[in-house]
Every structure is written in C-alpha cells, then in structure tokens.
Design an enzyme around this catalytic site. Structure first.
Site, PDB file in Angstrom:
ATOM      1  N   SER A 139     -10.443  38.500 -24.010  1.00  0.00           N
ATOM      2  CA  SER A 139      -9.768  37.275 -24.717  1.00  0.00           C
ATOM      3  C   SER A 139      -8.303  37.170 -24.607  1.00  0.00           C
ATOM      4  O   SER A 139      -7.666  38.034 -24.608  1.00  0.00           O
ATOM      5  CB  SER A 139     -10.516  37.481 -26.216  1.00  0.00           C
ATOM      6  N   TYR A 152      -9.378  41.909 -34.814  1.00  0.00           N
ATOM      7  CA  TYR A 152     -10.319  41.187 -33.699  1.00  0.00           C
ATOM      8  C   TYR A 152      -9.026  41.304 -32.370  1.00  0.00           C
ATOM      9  O   TYR A 152      -9.511  41.873 -31.335  1.00  0.00           O
ATOM     10  CB  TYR A 152     -10.762  39.977 -33.876  1.00  0.00           C
TER      11      TYR A 152
END
Ligand code: NDP
Ligand code: 8X3
Length: 251
Positions: A139, A152
């Site tokens: 990501s 995260y």
C-alpha cells in the site's frame, strides 16, 4: 498449457477483481478467503464464462488451515504460477496511544503473518521449478505513516520489507516478486476499517474519483504478463488528485 493463479482474499475488492482479470486472461484460478458462499458464487460466475476455478476456504491467520488447504490440492492444481497475496485489512483509525490492541493483532496476523504463511507454503514449489511470480499487495500506507494510520501503515511497511527480502532470496532463480502499492481504492476496505459504519466509509471517497479493484487488477496482470526477463519490482498506483497517503485533493 494454462497457467494457475492463487489469490488470497478473492471474495471482494482487489482480490475479486484480480480473479476476474486473470480469468479473462486465460488463467486457471485458485480463489481463497474465509467466506465459502461468496467464493462459490464467484466460482459459478467465472465458470459460466469459461474459466476453470478451484475454491479453498480458510483464514490466512490459521497457518494449519492454510497448510491443509494447500496440501489438499491435487496434482493438476499444484503448479502455481502466480501467487497474489492480497488478503488484508485495516481496522480502526485511531491515535496509536488510543488504538485497540485487538485490532492491531488482527492486522498484524493477517497482513504480515498471513502473507508470510502463504509465501512459505507456495514459494518453495516455485523455487524448485525455477519459475513463478509472487505479487504482494502492499500500500501507499507502507511508504510513510499518515495520521492515525500507525499500525496499518506499519503492516504495509512490513509487506514492503518482506517483499524486498523475498526478491533478494530468490534472485538466483527465475521467480519474480512484485509489491503493488495502491492508494485510495473503493472496495469494502473502509467498511471493514470502520467496523461496518458505511457512512464513515463513504466519506473516505468523497470529492475524489477513487481507484477501483479493476484498476489494480490491470496492473497485477500487466506485471504477470511482462516478458520473462522483466521483473516489475514495485508499483505505486494512486488516484489522480492523490499525491501520497496524506495529500488528497478533494473537489
Ligand atoms: P476488501 O475488504 O474489499 O477485501 C479484503 C479481502 O481479504 C476479502 O476478500 C476478505 O475475504 C479477505 N480477507 C480478510 N481477512 C482475511 C483472512 N483473515 N483470511 C482470509 N482472507 C481474508 O478490501 P480490499 O480489496 O481493498 O483489500 C485487499 C488488499 O488491498 C488488502 O491487503 C488491503 O490492505 C490492500 N489495499 C487496499 C487499499 C484500498 O484503498 N482499498 C489500498 C491499498 C492496499 P473474507 O472476508 O471472505 O475472508
Ligand atoms: C489502503 C490505502 O491510504 O487508506 O492501504 O491506507 S489507505
């Protein structure tokens, strides 16, 4: 001979879009996730379009279940050409000193340990055959932390390091390793992150045209289709008007 792709988290979003793209591209598919019914539904749709599909239902956090699922594959399914480590999630958007440790554990167990479990199970066969491709879904969040993204972002930074590490470790083989780093993709991701608060989830994509799962699947398929001597090592895919994990211009 048709190639086989093994996709984790294929019941939704990016994983489901990859299943559709690779099916259209002539691959046999092993699609996996926790929701058996959803997997069966996607299998039926893709088979109606002519694809050959196998489903495996397991939680990537359960290493024994993952091993049993992979070992259950009969010979015709054992030669996995492309592994897409996509299953993953964010839970919560909180200051690090206020976050829920249970959410942290779920993210770490899924995004990092689950990805490692699948890598450990499937990559030895690729190394032995001296061919194959691992596509990890990292990501933009792994490039730099954004406000309240802490854990995260940490898991996706780990995906980056683990992907780079694997690329080094298989460098003497023809196995290729790719880190896909999407930005804002409208999937179930934000509904999951906000524990089912759909209104909050919708706000994430307000004022900007987000990416779709299909946009990311196109890049994954491109990487898998590149000539053998070309290794797409890493791709950052952002929505137009998104510059990084923190800078998003909304109309
Ligand atoms: P979705 O919530 O739409 O899809 C997540 C998929 O992962 C589902 O198929 C889900 O299936 C599966 N999954 C989740 N936990 C587990 C588990 N423990 N075991 C097995 N499967 C699991 O989200 P996305 O498609 O957006 O997310 C896919 C990946 O892309 C994730 O790794 C995410 O971090 C990453 N990503 C997403 C971005 C975005 O903006 N959407 C941007 C950058 C990266 P089931 O519930 O059936 O198990
Ligand atoms: C998902 C993208 O920016 O919401 O990894 O973290 S972001």
């Amino acid at each position: 001979m048709r190639k086989t792709v093994f996709i984790t988290g294929a019941t939704s979003g990016i994983g489901e879009a990859c299943a559709r793209k690779f099916a259209q591209g002539g691959y046999n598919l092993i699609i996996t996730a926790r929701r058996a019914e959803k997997l069966a539904e996607i299998k039926a749709q893709l088979e109606a379009e002519g694809a050959k599909v196998k489903t495996l239902t397991f939680d990537v956090r359960d290493a024994q279940a993952a091993q049993a699922a992979v070992e259950s594959l009969d010979e015709e399914w054992q030669k996995i050409d492309v592994l897409i480590n996509n299953a993953g999630l964010a839970l919560g958007l909180d200051k690090e000193y206020e976050g829920d440790p249970e959410d942290w554990n779920t993210m770490i167990d899924t995004n990092i340990k689950g990805l490692l479990t699948m890598t450990r199970l499937i990559v030895p066969g690729m190394v032995k055959r001296n061919e194959g491709h691992v596509i990890n879904v990292g990501s933009v969040a792994g490039d730099a932390a954004y406000a309240k993204g802490n854990v995260y972002c940490g898991t996706k930074a780990a995906v980056k390091a683990i992907t780079d590490g694997l690329r080094i470790d298989v460098a003497e083989t023809a196995v290729r390793v790719t880190n896909l780093k999407p930005g804002l993709v409208e999937t179930n991701f934000s509904n999951v992150r906000f524990h089912g608060d759909n209104e909050r989830a919708e706000n994430v994509y307000k004022g900007i045209t987000p990416l779709t799962g299909a946009d990311i699947a196109d890049v994954a398929f491109y990487a898998a289709s590149a000539p053998k001597h070309v290794q797409i090592a890493e791709v950052l895919i952002l929505a137009t008007h998104q510059a990084n994990g923190s800078t998003i211009h909304r109309q």
